[in-house]
Design a protein around this motif. Structure first.
Motif, short mmCIF file in Angstrom:
data_model
loop_
_atom_site.label_atom_id
_atom_site.label_comp_id
_atom_site.label_asym_id
_atom_site.label_seq_id
_atom_site.Cartn_x
_atom_site.Cartn_y
_atom_site.Cartn_z
N ASN A 136 25.48 24.61 51.40
CA ASN A 136 23.75 24.61 51.29
C ASN A 136 23.05 23.75 51.04
OD1 ASN A 136 24.19 27.88 52.62
ND2 ASN A 136 23.86 26.90 53.88
N ILE A 137 23.29 23.55 49.65
CA ILE A 137 23.04 22.45 48.57
C ILE A 137 24.03 22.06 47.85
CG2 ILE A 137 21.78 22.99 45.99
CD1 ILE A 137 20.50 25.66 47.14
N VAL A 138 24.33 20.69 47.34
CA VAL A 138 25.12 20.28 46.76
C VAL A 138 24.44 19.04 45.58
CG1 VAL A 138 26.63 18.08 46.61
CG2 VAL A 138 26.37 19.79 48.80
N TYR A 139 24.48 19.44 44.42
CA TYR A 139 24.39 18.76 43.25
C TYR A 139 25.66 17.77 42.69
CZ TYR A 139 21.13 22.55 42.52
OH TYR A 139 20.14 23.21 42.69
N HIS A 140 25.02 16.41 42.44
CA HIS A 140 26.54 15.30 42.66
C HIS A 140 25.87 15.54 41.35
CE1 HIS A 140 28.91 13.04 43.91
NE2 HIS A 140 28.13 11.62 43.68
N ALA A 141 26.45 15.61 40.20
CA ALA A 141 26.91 15.38 38.67
C ALA A 141 28.19 14.52 38.79
CB ALA A 141 27.25 16.33 38.20
N ALA A 142 29.01 13.75 39.50
CA ALA A 142 30.40 13.16 38.96
C ALA A 142 30.22 11.98 39.08
CB ALA A 142 31.29 13.60 40.65
N ALA A 143 30.58 11.35 37.92
CA ALA A 143 30.18 10.67 37.52
C ALA A 143 30.84 9.64 36.90
CB ALA A 143 28.59 9.63 37.71
N HIS A 144 31.33 8.25 36.57
CA HIS A 144 30.99 7.48 35.52
C HIS A 144 30.19 6.71 35.05
CE1 HIS A 144 36.12 7.33 35.78
NE2 HIS A 144 35.63 6.54 37.17
N LYS A 145 30.28 7.48 33.44
CA LYS A 145 28.82 7.05 32.81
C LYS A 145 28.91 6.22 31.43
CE LYS A 145 28.86 11.77 30.05
NZ LYS A 145 27.98 12.29 29.74
N HIS A 146 29.65 6.00 31.22
CA HIS A 146 30.20 5.80 30.04
C HIS A 146 30.15 4.22 29.91
CE1 HIS A 146 31.17 9.23 27.85
NE2 HIS A 146 32.02 9.37 28.61
N VAL A 147 28.74 3.74 29.21
CA VAL A 147 28.53 1.66 29.67
C VAL A 147 29.74 0.90 28.68
CG1 VAL A 147 27.34 -0.23 28.63
CG2 VAL A 147 25.87 2.56 29.65
N PRO A 148 29.89 1.20 28.32
CA PRO A 148 31.12 0.21 27.45
C PRO A 148 32.29 0.08 28.46
CG PRO A 148 30.08 1.17 25.55
CD PRO A 148 29.56 2.29 26.47
N LEU A 149 32.74 1.63 28.44
CA LEU A 149 34.22 1.43 29.29
C LEU A 149 33.82 0.37 30.46
CD1 LEU A 149 35.21 4.84 28.31
CD2 LEU A 149 36.61 2.64 27.41
N MET A 150 32.92 1.32 31.19
CA MET A 150 32.49 0.12 32.52
C MET A 150 31.85 -0.74 32.89
SD MET A 150 32.86 3.10 34.56
CE MET A 150 34.28 3.74 33.08
N GLU A 151 32.10 -1.80 31.61
CA GLU A 151 31.90 -3.06 31.80
C GLU A 151 32.79 -3.62 31.66
OE1 GLU A 151 28.62 -5.13 30.97
OE2 GLU A 151 28.36 -3.05 32.07
N ASP A 152 34.15 -2.87 31.06
CA ASP A 152 35.29 -3.82 31.21
C ASP A 152 35.81 -3.01 32.50
OD1 ASP A 152 34.75 -4.25 28.37
OD2 ASP A 152 35.90 -2.86 27.50
N SER A 153 35.88 -2.20 33.17
CA SER A 153 36.21 -1.61 34.52
C SER A 153 35.52 -1.84 35.76
CB SER A 153 36.75 -0.29 34.11
OG SER A 153 38.39 -0.83 32.72
N ASP A 172 39.86 -5.08 43.02
CA ASP A 172 39.68 -5.07 41.85
C ASP A 172 39.10 -6.74 41.23
OD1 ASP A 172 39.90 -2.52 40.89
OD2 ASP A 172 42.61 -3.07 40.80
N SER A 173 38.62 -7.30 42.23
CA SER A 173 37.79 -8.51 41.90
C SER A 173 37.03 -8.93 41.01
CB SER A 173 37.25 -8.88 43.42
OG SER A 173 36.19 -10.02 43.38
N LEU A 174 37.60 -10.09 40.23
CA LEU A 174 36.42 -10.26 38.92
C LEU A 174 34.95 -10.59 39.43
CD1 LEU A 174 39.36 -12.59 37.31
CD2 LEU A 174 38.88 -9.98 36.74
N GLU A 175 34.24 -10.82 41.19
CA GLU A 175 33.61 -11.18 41.34
C GLU A 175 32.36 -9.89 42.09
OE1 GLU A 175 32.58 -14.62 41.24
OE2 GLU A 175 34.72 -14.68 40.67
N ILE A 176 33.31 -8.74 41.48
CA ILE A 176 32.02 -7.36 41.52
C ILE A 176 30.91 -7.53 41.26
CG2 ILE A 176 33.39 -6.14 39.38
CD1 ILE A 176 32.34 -5.01 42.81
N LYS A 177 30.84 -7.96 39.90
CA LYS A 177 28.98 -7.97 39.20
C LYS A 177 28.24 -9.09 39.84
CE LYS A 177 30.60 -6.64 34.53
NZ LYS A 177 30.51 -7.27 33.20
N GLU A 178 28.62 -9.41 40.73
CA GLU A 178 27.66 -11.36 40.80
C GLU A 178 27.35 -10.37 42.53
OE1 GLU A 178 26.36 -13.99 39.83
OE2 GLU A 178 26.82 -14.02 38.40
N ALA A 179 28.22 -9.70 42.66
CA ALA A 179 28.44 -9.13 44.29
C ALA A 179 27.19 -8.11 44.14
CB ALA A 179 29.55 -8.17 45.05
#
Length: 622
Positions: free
Chosen positions: A369-386, A601-608
């Protein structure tokens, strides 16, 4: 022969009985001796004979009364006022029986001798039973006179109330504690110059630094459970400059429940220094929409997710479903909830929100009935590299979970978002902004109430700055701060969860809920205060090093885009941001492009991503 615990206890009771018998004999003759002006020659022979004839039955009656009054069951090493009351009442009953028996036997003893006998018995039995306490106090005073016990830690107690008295009592009675309370601080003018359990009340909070020096204090204990966060900060700001280790007792609710002891003292946490009162929520509202509902928490093993599960479990859901990709976290929260809520209908599932079939199967089977969506990658520096992983997990994990919630008729869907979604300078924040857009998009067409909850940094969560600082301090430093001017909004995990839960109660669809978290805090101040609270001097014992801003990191975070504006809710600390309009058809096309690029795994992902989130500023990796 080996002495067992039972034999030792029996021997102590036997000794106590012998001493009581001796006390009865002495008190009996003292009654006559004092009555006749402290002269045995003045005591009539008839009176002495009556006492001798009556002493055996009187002794037996007294011992029976003492046994009924539980005067042989007390742990006299910890004797207190309640034991003294038992002694007074027990002797009163025994003396009353003695007077009644004397009247019936027509004894002619002076009436005053019975009163003297009673007081002699009270004094004698009290001395016997309180001898350990008396000797302990005497030894402590003698130790202080000759220079003190070098093994003891000198303690300053802040708070001369009931909680302070509880702490003092335990330090006095326990043979295992190495704490010695030397002085007490209390702001109440009426208590100044007085004593609590023999310990002087020497001043107010303004006197803390001077008294720390005067009494050579090594540790400070704050024993005021009713103290609010703002006033607590004021006191702790003084304490942290003394270089003393500081601990505090639990809050007022633990104190009311009697849960106050040395073992319950906790180290001062940095959140104690935030200087604002915690957010308050309406628990009735939360219970109203969670009770008897099937609730699912994605990322339920994480810092926020696990606290959500704890709070939800306490509000009687029909069923709680925990979904997490990381089995160790899921196992930990599963075992905790099983212990605390044995009757909870709990299912813990391992799976990824990126897996379309897995998510759909779970929703089809459990129909939450109720969904709390907390699943996520959250580490800023790690996500900058991936960056592609941030898009796969955050954006499309949210899309697939939201789509399943819509398809299978969930009532509410609550997204956990972040202040980094506002004018993002990193891929993690940009991905979270897209998650908010996904929620807004579904809210336009679905019967499900889709909302997002945005908050700042969470103290004590996995990967947050405070646990890192503590590890660095434990290792002897240095403590690393990225920039001397960097600031952040902070909140505790319970506050974050409270906001999420109440947002669910307010949800009508499409809102972004934001918490008013007060003033932002400088990270440098957090590091400095934490070093001081640990008893070290900044720059000498522990150094602070500046490492420079990490890729995608801002000097400050914002909670709202300038275009959004604010609306108030019934809870004045919870606001609603006005949704930003966007072209839904265009957004769906952009998501298709992003999905393809992320799979490759495109290198253009940030521009997109920047094309989807125009406020996103790409920070080049160093």
């Amino acid at each position: 022969m080996k002495w067992t615990k039972g034999r030792i206890m029996s021997s102590k009771v036997f000794l106590l009985v012998l001493l009581d018998i001796l006390t009865v004999q002495i008190a009996s003759f003292l009654g006559l001796f004092i009555r006749y002006e402290f002269s045995f020659n003045n005591i009539p022979v008839s009176d002495m004979e009556q006492v001798l004839h009556y002493t055996i039955p009187n002794t037996i009656i007294t011992l029976i009364v003492f046994a009924v009054a539980k005067m042989y069951r007390g742990v006299w090493r910890h004797a207190s006022s309640s034991e003294l009351v038992n002694i007074i009442l027990g002797n009163a009953v025994a003396s009353a029986i003695q007077v009644t028996s004397a009247y019936m036997l027509k004894l002619t003893l002076p009436r005053s001798s019975y009163l003297i006998y009673y007081f002699a018995m009270v004094i004698g039995t009290s001395c016997v039973r309180f001898s350990y306490v008396i000797m302990n106090i005497f030894n402590e005073k003698m130790t202080d006179l000759v220079g003190g016990d070098k093994k003891k830690i000198n303690v300053m107690l802040i708070g001369a109330g009931a909680a302070g008295n509880s702490i003092l009592k335990e330090t006095e009675e326990s043979r295992y504690l190495n704490l010695k309370v030397k002085c007490i601080i209390d702001d109440n003018p009426a208590k100044q110059g007085k004593y609590l359990r023999g310990i002087p009340i020497v001043g107010t909070r303004d006197d803390i630094p001077a008294k720390v020096e005067e009494y050579k204090i090594q540790e400070i204990i704050v024993a005021i459970p009713s103290l609010g966060n703002v006033k607590m900060k004021e006191i702790l700001d003084i304490c942290k400059e003394t270089r003393c280790k500081t601990r505090i007792i639990p809050g007022i609710y633990q104190f009311i429940n009697g849960d106050v002891s040395i073992s319950k003292l906790r180290e001062v946490q940095i959140e104690d220094l935030l200087g604002r009162e915690p957010i308050q929520v309406n628990l009735d509202e939360i219970m109203g929409y969670v009770q008897n509902k099937v609730v699912m928490v994605t990322g339920g093993g994480g810092s926020i997710g696990s606290e959500l599960c704890r709070q939800i479990a306490a509000h009687n859901p029909k069923q709680l479903i925990i979904l997490d990709i990381y089995e160790n976290n899921a196992y930990d929260i599963q075992q905790e909830l099983k212990r605390k809520y044995p009757d909870l209908n709990l299912d813990v599932l391992i799976g990824s929100v990126r897996n379309t079939h897995r998510i759909n199967n779970i929703f089809e089977k459990y129909r939450p009935n109720i969904v709390y969506h907390a699943a996520a990658h959250k580490h800023v520096p790690l996500m900058e590299d991936s960056p592609n992983e941030a898009i796969k997990n955050n954006v499309f994990g949210t899309f697939k979970t939201a789509e399943a919630a819509d398809r299978y008729g969930a009532e509410k869907f609550v997204l956990i978002s972040t202040d980094k979604a506002v004018n993002p300078t990193n891929i993690m924040g940009a991905s979270k902004r897209m998650c908010e857009m996904i929620v807004q998009m579904f809210a336009r067409h679905s019967q499900t109430n889709f909302v997002a909850v945005r908050f700042g940094n969470v103290l004590g969560s996995n990967g947050s700055v405070i646990p890192l600082f503590k590890k660095q301090i434990a290792a002897g430093g240095p403590v690393t701060v990225t920039h001397p001017d960097i600031i952040r909004y902070f909140m505790t995990i319970p506050e974050a969860v409270s906001l999420v839960l109440q947002a669910g109660a307010y949800a009508k669809g499409g809102e972004i809920f934001v918490l008013d978290m007060g003033k932002p805090v400088k990270i440098l101040d957090l590091a400095t205060n934490l070093i001081k609270l640990s008893g070290y001097k900044v720059g000498e014992d522990i150094k602070i090093e500046f490492t420079g801003l990490r890729p995608g990191e801002k000097l400050y975070e914002e909670l709202l885009m300038s275009e959004e504006g604010l609306q108030e809710t019934d809870n004045k600390l919870i606001h609603i941001g006005k949704p930003i309009e966007f072209d839904e058809d265009e957004f769906r096309k952009q998501l298709e492009i992003l999905e393809k690029l992320s799979r490759e795994d495109s290198l253009e992902i940030k521009e997109a991503v920047r094309k989807v989130v125009p406020t996103y500023v790409i920070t080049p990796n160093k």
